[in-house]
Motif scaffolding. Structure first.
Motif, mmCIF file in Angstrom:
data_model
loop_
_atom_site.group_PDB
_atom_site.id
_atom_site.type_symbol
_atom_site.label_atom_id
_atom_site.label_comp_id
_atom_site.label_asym_id
_atom_site.label_seq_id
_atom_site.Cartn_x
_atom_site.Cartn_y
_atom_site.Cartn_z
ATOM 1 N N ARG A 56 0.820 -1.209 0.000
ATOM 2 C CA ARG A 56 0.000 0.000 0.000
ATOM 3 C C ARG A 56 0.855 1.261 0.000
ATOM 4 O O ARG A 56 1.986 1.257 0.455
ATOM 5 C CB ARG A 56 -0.928 0.019 1.227
ATOM 6 C CG ARG A 56 -2.232 -0.741 1.020
ATOM 7 C CD ARG A 56 -3.146 -0.649 2.221
ATOM 8 N NE ARG A 56 -2.496 -1.139 3.415
ATOM 9 C CZ ARG A 56 -1.961 -0.398 4.366
ATOM 10 N NH1 ARG A 56 -2.039 0.921 4.301
ATOM 11 N NH2 ARG A 56 -1.378 -0.948 5.408
ATOM 12 N N TYR A 192 -0.933 -2.570 -7.035
ATOM 13 C CA TYR A 192 -1.118 -3.411 -5.840
ATOM 14 C C TYR A 192 -2.619 -3.564 -5.561
ATOM 15 O O TYR A 192 -3.325 -2.581 -5.311
ATOM 16 C CB TYR A 192 -0.406 -2.783 -4.638
ATOM 17 C CG TYR A 192 -0.590 -3.540 -3.341
ATOM 18 C CD1 TYR A 192 -0.203 -4.874 -3.231
ATOM 19 C CD2 TYR A 192 -1.135 -2.930 -2.216
ATOM 20 C CE1 TYR A 192 -0.375 -5.578 -2.031
ATOM 21 C CE2 TYR A 192 -1.296 -3.607 -1.017
ATOM 22 C CZ TYR A 192 -0.921 -4.933 -0.934
ATOM 23 O OH TYR A 192 -1.085 -5.618 0.241
ATOM 24 N N LYS A 197 -9.110 -3.426 -1.946
ATOM 25 C CA LYS A 197 -9.697 -4.076 -0.791
ATOM 26 C C LYS A 197 -9.725 -3.138 0.417
ATOM 27 O O LYS A 197 -10.754 -2.979 1.075
ATOM 28 C CB LYS A 197 -8.852 -5.317 -0.508
ATOM 29 C CG LYS A 197 -9.000 -5.921 0.840
ATOM 30 C CD LYS A 197 -7.825 -6.890 1.079
ATOM 31 C CE LYS A 197 -7.669 -7.155 2.551
ATOM 32 N NZ LYS A 197 -8.715 -7.990 3.114
ATOM 33 N N LYS A 198 -8.588 -2.501 0.671
ATOM 34 C CA LYS A 198 -8.523 -1.690 1.874
ATOM 35 C C LYS A 198 -9.264 -0.370 1.711
ATOM 36 O O LYS A 198 -9.664 0.225 2.708
ATOM 37 C CB LYS A 198 -7.061 -1.458 2.289
ATOM 38 C CG LYS A 198 -6.405 -2.699 2.932
ATOM 39 C CD LYS A 198 -7.135 -3.178 4.185
ATOM 40 C CE LYS A 198 -6.284 -3.835 5.232
ATOM 41 N NZ LYS A 198 -6.497 -5.222 5.582
ATOM 42 N N HIS A 217 -10.880 -4.295 12.190
ATOM 43 C CA HIS A 217 -9.796 -4.898 11.412
ATOM 44 C C HIS A 217 -9.375 -6.180 12.128
ATOM 45 O O HIS A 217 -8.423 -6.200 12.899
ATOM 46 C CB HIS A 217 -8.617 -3.924 11.321
ATOM 47 C CG HIS A 217 -7.571 -4.349 10.352
ATOM 48 N ND1 HIS A 217 -6.230 -4.105 10.544
ATOM 49 C CD2 HIS A 217 -7.660 -4.994 9.167
ATOM 50 C CE1 HIS A 217 -5.551 -4.588 9.524
ATOM 51 N NE2 HIS A 217 -6.383 -5.127 8.674
ATOM 52 N N SER A 235 -1.388 -5.489 9.746
ATOM 53 C CA SER A 235 -0.950 -6.382 8.683
ATOM 54 C C SER A 235 0.247 -7.255 9.093
ATOM 55 O O SER A 235 1.200 -6.761 9.670
ATOM 56 C CB SER A 235 -0.569 -5.547 7.476
ATOM 57 O OG SER A 235 -0.154 -6.383 6.452
ATOM 58 N N GLY A 236 0.149 -8.531 8.807
ATOM 59 C CA GLY A 236 1.280 -9.436 9.016
ATOM 60 C C GLY A 236 1.376 -9.998 10.424
ATOM 61 O O GLY A 236 2.311 -10.727 10.744
ATOM 62 N N LYS A 239 -3.601 -12.526 11.447
ATOM 63 C CA LYS A 239 -5.064 -12.653 11.386
ATOM 64 C C LYS A 239 -5.475 -13.806 10.458
ATOM 65 O O LYS A 239 -6.249 -14.677 10.835
ATOM 66 C CB LYS A 239 -5.709 -11.350 10.881
ATOM 67 C CG LYS A 239 -5.541 -10.150 11.788
ATOM 68 C CD LYS A 239 -6.242 -8.913 11.240
ATOM 69 C CE LYS A 239 -5.737 -8.423 9.900
ATOM 70 N NZ LYS A 239 -4.325 -8.016 9.865
ATOM 71 N N ASP A 254 -10.142 -10.829 7.705
ATOM 72 C CA ASP A 254 -9.558 -9.479 7.811
ATOM 73 C C ASP A 254 -10.495 -8.349 8.246
ATOM 74 O O ASP A 254 -10.043 -7.410 8.878
ATOM 75 C CB ASP A 254 -8.954 -9.107 6.451
ATOM 76 C CG ASP A 254 -7.964 -7.969 6.534
ATOM 77 O OD1 ASP A 254 -7.092 -8.013 7.422
ATOM 78 O OD2 ASP A 254 -8.060 -7.032 5.730
ATOM 79 N N TYR A 271 -6.966 -12.754 1.804
ATOM 80 C CA TYR A 271 -5.783 -12.159 1.170
ATOM 81 C C TYR A 271 -4.591 -12.484 2.063
ATOM 82 O O TYR A 271 -4.249 -11.712 2.945
ATOM 83 C CB TYR A 271 -6.017 -10.650 1.072
ATOM 84 C CG TYR A 271 -5.125 -9.859 0.158
ATOM 85 C CD1 TYR A 271 -4.654 -10.369 -1.059
ATOM 86 C CD2 TYR A 271 -4.759 -8.544 0.483
ATOM 87 C CE1 TYR A 271 -3.876 -9.592 -1.902
ATOM 88 C CE2 TYR A 271 -3.987 -7.757 -0.350
ATOM 89 C CZ TYR A 271 -3.547 -8.291 -1.553
ATOM 90 O OH TYR A 271 -2.783 -7.514 -2.391
ATOM 91 N N ARG A 319 1.460 -12.198 -1.888
ATOM 92 C CA ARG A 319 0.077 -12.409 -1.455
ATOM 93 C C ARG A 319 -0.644 -13.443 -2.298
ATOM 94 O O ARG A 319 -0.342 -13.606 -3.484
ATOM 95 C CB ARG A 319 -0.709 -11.105 -1.605
ATOM 96 C CG ARG A 319 -0.263 -9.988 -0.703
ATOM 97 C CD ARG A 319 -0.890 -10.123 0.652
ATOM 98 N NE ARG A 319 -0.466 -9.065 1.560
ATOM 99 C CZ ARG A 319 -1.084 -8.797 2.697
ATOM 100 N NH1 ARG A 319 -2.138 -9.489 3.070
ATOM 101 N NH2 ARG A 319 -0.643 -7.843 3.482
ATOM 102 N N THR A 379 4.559 -4.316 3.491
ATOM 103 C CA THR A 379 3.127 -4.039 3.327
ATOM 104 C C THR A 379 2.885 -2.580 2.960
ATOM 105 O O THR A 379 1.940 -2.259 2.268
ATOM 106 C CB THR A 379 2.344 -4.369 4.606
ATOM 107 O OG1 THR A 379 2.868 -5.567 5.120
ATOM 108 C CG2 THR A 379 0.880 -4.547 4.316
ATOM 109 N N PHE A 398 -6.907 2.729 8.195
ATOM 110 C CA PHE A 398 -8.186 2.539 7.511
ATOM 111 C C PHE A 398 -9.350 3.210 8.234
ATOM 112 O O PHE A 398 -10.508 2.931 7.934
ATOM 113 C CB PHE A 398 -8.474 1.026 7.367
ATOM 114 C CG PHE A 398 -7.233 0.223 7.057
ATOM 115 C CD1 PHE A 398 -6.579 0.403 5.849
ATOM 116 C CD2 PHE A 398 -6.700 -0.679 7.975
ATOM 117 C CE1 PHE A 398 -5.416 -0.311 5.558
ATOM 118 C CE2 PHE A 398 -5.542 -1.390 7.699
ATOM 119 C CZ PHE A 398 -4.890 -1.207 6.483
HETATM 120 C C1 LIG Z 1 -3.761 -6.118 2.843
HETATM 121 C C2 LIG Z 1 -3.254 -5.503 3.872
HETATM 122 O O1 LIG Z 1 -3.323 -5.893 5.169
HETATM 123 P P1 LIG Z 1 -3.687 -7.242 5.859
HETATM 124 O O2 LIG Z 1 -2.441 -8.030 5.816
HETATM 125 O O3 LIG Z 1 -4.090 -6.825 7.214
HETATM 126 O O4 LIG Z 1 -4.776 -7.890 5.055
HETATM 127 C C3 LIG Z 1 -2.574 -4.238 3.704
HETATM 128 O O5 LIG Z 1 -2.273 -3.665 4.758
HETATM 129 O O6 LIG Z 1 -2.344 -3.820 2.550
#
Ligand SMILES: C=C(OP(=O)(O)O)C(=O)O
Ligand SMILES: Nc1ncnc2c1ncn2[C@@H]1O[C@H](COP(=O)(O)OP(=O)(O)O)[C@@H](O)[C@H]1O
Ligand SMILES: [Mn+2]
Length: 535
Positions: A56, A192, A197-198, A217, A235-236, A239, A254, A271, A319, A379, A398
């Protein structure tokens, strides 16, 4: 319904002869391949590369400052204002860009599995694979019975359209611009897919609180007994990985909403991060990557077509996007009752937080507001190694509204439903990033299983002195010494220093929360205690 001065050009685009509307998955895969957008990998997934942008671009994200947003949005570094004029000029240019394309791909979908809170969305793409992504990640066709007459929120994603910052008023050639008034999201300059999505998640974070629904989230799953668990985390932090649990039913990986009826998934797909993905450690996710899935920036061997998840030559943020029903025990309704357990996931690069601890009500509020974790490599643009960060509600990139809106809703709901809360460190232990090691996934799974099955309720706890966290002395399947962070560090003095440093960071970060009760403020770490402990 709303009639905007932008709807006409949009209608024109949608009626264009170049539009391929609602293509099924197989046709979208075929089309992506025939257009040379990607290749099939040996597991059947479509593999694509996104060029320069592989994560992102938070610094290129804007919200249009208009009568709808002016008073509502918490303006600042995350929610950066941009004028209607800038939006409108970019919108016009993008429309022209789209009209000149030989082919355009449009998918009609929705966000929010609970029909009462569902938002229709429409995604217009210049790439077929982006449309495949949108089709798999968002909820699919809502059907005529769901036709509420509500104007859809429209994403226009045209990565090949690049802004000229001098002329267009953006910060770079890349932009992600949300207009709540026009119900349009413009994405240019970046391929990307996570941006699409976000940005819909940001929209839901804006709209749901108005309907008394808390957007979160987090991932979610539910056990045989109907016991729902939520896993919050930036992220990462795990979750997606930890919610895919063969012993429980997956609700979503997510984004969720929590209403008076319980929780529901916002999306229709997952994702997952793929770096070092292994069949042995993460079989559900491994098996979910098949025909119809999209592999983004994963290295694929040219001879065998096999994905190599150990490679990070394109990015660490590799991803896989797949529809949620690729996970065998995903719940069809995508909804469940009120959560009995909430887990805050944090990837602590300092290596000082315990791998699991139980939070009091006040500590839960303190840690939700603090949102301490690390940004993991890749990320976001510019992040190359774990970097400590405080991300309110574990999702501040977000959140368009003031964090207190979400925090108050969570506090009230947790109180009302008697939800128990644990803090789980999925990051480092035995030393900071670079010296220590990332906590073994199988141990994290064992700790979460114990927490969800109530095994930690009766376990004796010790109170760790710096953060005041309650750590179980024992947990089935986990060595006792791993549970106590100090005992995993060889150099106890170094541990005490690091803990103190982190406590200071927590305190400094918390200064911005002036409207919080004394009890919640007192639930944080105390660097004074840390000084004593360090002596
Ligand atoms: C997709 C993302 O996050 P997450 O890994 O929380 O899905 C992101 O931050 O771009
Ligand atoms: N102890 C752990 N707990 C959870 N994930 C871990 C752990 N150790 C390593 N990982 C890895 O970290 C990554 C977590 O990513 P993911 O679950 O996609 O995060 P999120 O969904 O929160 O963005 C995965 O690649 C996973 O294999
Ligand atoms: Mn995820």
């Amino acid at each position: 319904m709303m009639s905007s001065r932008f709807s006409n050009p949009l209608t024109r685009v949608l009626e264009g002869e170049n539009v391929q509307m609602d293509l099924p998955v197989s046709r979208l895969v075929e089309t992506s391949l025939s257009r040379g957008e990607g290749a099939l990998s040996s597991n059947g997934a479509l593999s694509v590369e996104t060029g320069e942008y592989t994560g992102r671009s938070p610094k290129d994200k804007f919200i249009v400052h208009d009568s709808a947003s002016a008073e509502k949005v918490d303006w600042g570094n995350v929610n950066r204002p941009i004028s209607r004029e800038v939006f409108s000029s970019l919108f016009d240019q993008m429309i022209e860009h789209l009209e000149n394309k030989e082919e355009l791909f449009v998918t009609n979908g929705a966000a929010g599995a609970d029909a009462s809170y569902q938002l229709p969305i429409r995604v217009i793409n210049e790439f077929a694979w982006h449309n495949l992504f949108a089709r798999q990640l968002f909820l699919r066709s809502t059907g005529p019975d769901r036709d509420t007459g509500m104007e859809p929120f429209t994403i226009i994603s045209a990565p090949q359209f690049k802004a000229d910052p001098e002329q267009d008023g953006t910060d770079s050639e890349t932009f992600i611009i949300l207009s709540f008034e026009e119900r349009v999201i413009l994405i240019g300059g970046t391929e990307y897919a996570g941006e699409m999505k976000k940005s819909i998640f940001s929209v839901m974070n804006y709209l749901l609180p108005e309907q008394d629904v808390l957007p979160m989230h987090c991932s979610a799953n539910v056990g045989e007994e109907g016991d729902t668990a939520l896993f919050f985390g930036l992220s990462g932090t795990g979750k997606t990985t930890l919610s895919a649990d063969p012993h429980r039913y997956l609700i979503g990986d997510d984004e969720h909403g929590w209403s008076d009826n319980g929780i529901f998934n916002i999306e229709g797909g997952c994702y997952a991060k793929c770096v070092n993905l292994s069949k042995k450690k993460e079989p559900q996710i491994w098996n979910a990557i098949r025909f119809g899935a999209v592999l983004e920036n994963v290295h694929v061997d040219r001879t065998t077509g096999d994905p190599d998840y150990t490679h990070t030559d394109l990015t660490e943020n590799t991803r896989a996007a797949y529809p949620i029903d690729n996970i065998p025990n995903a719940l069809e309704t995508s909804a469940a009752g009120h959560p009995s357990t909430i887990i805050f996931l944090t990837a602590d690069a300092f290596g000082v937080l315990p791998p699991i601890s139980r939070l009091t009500k006040e500590q839960a509020m303190y840690h939700f507001l603090s949102g301490y974790t690390s940004k993991l490599a890749g990320t976001e643009r510019g992040i190359t190694e774990p970097e400590a960060t405080f991300s309110t509600c574990f999702g501040s990139p977000f959140l368009p509204l003031d964090a207190s809106v979400y925090a108050q809703m969570l506090g009230a709901k947790m109180e009302h439903h008697g939800t128990q809360v644990f803090l789980v460190n999925t990051g480092w232990s035995g030393g900071p990033y670079g010296t220590g090691e990332r906590i073994n996934l199988s141990y994290t799974r064992a700790m979460i299983q114990a927490a969800l099955e109530g095994d930690l309720q009766s376990s004796e706890m010790t109170t760790e002195p710096v953060f005041g966290l309650h750590i179980p002395l024992q947990c089935p399947g986990v060595p006792d010494e791993l549970l106590q962070p100090a005992s995993t560090w060889e150099d106890k003095q170094a541990y005490a220093e690091k803990a103190k440093e982190l406590a200071h960071r927590f305190e400094n970060n918390f200064l911005k929360f002036t409207n919080v009760s004394q009890a919640v403020q007192d639930a944080g770490p105390s660097s004074r205690t840390a000084e004593t402990a360090g002596r």
